[in-house]
Design an enzyme around this catalytic site. Structure first.
Site: not given
Ligand code: NDP
Length: 274
Positions: A158, A171
């Site tokens: 990020s 975070y």
């Molecule tokens: P989402 O919430 O759509 O995606 C997060 C995913 O992580 C979900 O599919 C969730 O699936 C999975 N997840 C969460 N906890 C766990 C766990 N313990 N084990 C396995 N899977 C897990 O959000 P984003 O697509 O935005 O996020 C994706 C990545 O991008 C993250 O790392 C986020 O920090 C990063 N990011 C996002 C930004 C934004 O503004 N959106 C900006 C910068 C970085 P499930 O709940 O089924 O486990």
């Protein structure tokens, strides 16, 4: 690539022998958090480029639905913070699609709140998912990548891995850690044909940002439009990042064109960090 589809290129091989040069057909890619948001965009691109894709996350229903929509994909229920669960999930995945050539550490959570009101459990959970999860999944794939002489580890960090934001201490710390882990892996693997990079998106159009907007509305009483505008303002281009833009960057890092790019943290953020 060898006849059985195993990547055989080494860092010194000619580019024509590099698996990434010929598209991703025959390669096994794992995307954690691959059923939603940025992970789903990445998984879609990898699958359309010919990779067999394993999506790993906790929600079985969402995984099955997302995998069904892709040409060659399967879901694997896995909490990336659970050491034994990660080992079992990768064992299953390897039995299904072969050794992992591409790992995208994308699973993440982004709760917000003042540092003084952050419980130890909440702090620990963020570090466990965003940092330890990337460590456990990377550790699971590195030996086979090194043996194959080719591999790509891309961690979705990020802009919070490169700069700070208030009310997001866990975070920010976890994402700085993810960038540090990436750099350490890149050096350790530099002579093996395996690269490790981080992609650092700014605020992107996914559920995580929708949840942040809800939190701001709850905590401050501001309207949702106003809360979203406050986040969008961080990006000099004044817009949210499209998950497809992040996915395109990941694809490039997986190509042979990027074989000298390792240990980098690439911001996809409209100039928010430079
Ligand atoms: P989402 O919430 O759509 O995606 C997060 C995913 O992580 C979900 O599919 C969730 O699936 C999975 N997840 C969460 N906890 C766990 C766990 N313990 N084990 C396995 N899977 C897990 O959000 P984003 O697509 O935005 O996020 C994706 C990545 O991008 C993250 O790392 C986020 O920090 C990063 N990011 C996002 C930004 C934004 O503004 N959106 C900006 C910068 C970085 P499930 O709940 O089924 O486990």
């Amino acid at each position: 690539m060898s006849e059985d589809g195993t990547p055989t290129a080494t860092a010194t091989d000619d580019r024509a022998d590099d698996p990434g040069q010929a598209g991703l057909a025959g390669l096994h890619a794992v995307v954690t958090g691959g059923a939603t948001g940025i992970g789903a965009a990445v998984a879609g691109r990898l699958a359309r480029a010919g990779a067999a894709v394993t999506l790993m996350a906790r929600n079985a229903e969402r995984l099955a639905e997302a995998a069904e929509a892709l040409p060659a994909a399967a879901g694997e229920v896995c909490d990336v913070t659970d050491e034994g669960g990660v080992r079992r999930a990768f064992d299953h995945a390897v039995r299904r699609f072969g050794p992992v050539a591409i790992l995208v550490n994308n699973a993440g959570i982004a709760p917000t709140g003042p540092l003084a009101k952050t419980s130890l459990a909440d702090w620990q959970r963020v570090l466990d998912v965003n940092l330890t999860g990337a460590f456990l999944c990377s550790r699971a794939v590195i030996p086979a990548m090194v043996e194959a002489g080719w591999g790509r580890i891309v961690t979705i960090a990020s802009t919070a891995g490169l700069k700070a934001y208030p009310y997001a201490s866990a975070y920010v710390a976890s994402k700085h850690g993810a960038v540090g882990l990436t750099r350490a892996m890149a050096l350790e693997l530099a002579s093996t044909g395996v690269t490790a990079n981080a992609v650092c998106p700014g605020y992107a159009d996914t559920d995580i940002v929708a949840a942040s907007v809800r939190t701001i509305v709850e905590k401050t009483g501001r309207e949702a439009d106003e809360a979203l505008a406050a986040l969008v303002k961080a990006n000099p281009q004044k817009r949210l990042i499209d998950p497809q833009e992040v996915a395109a960057t990941v694809m490039w890092l997986c190509s042979s064109d990027a074989r000298s790019v390792t240990g980098q943290a690439l911001a996809v953020a409209g100039g928010e960090v430079m």
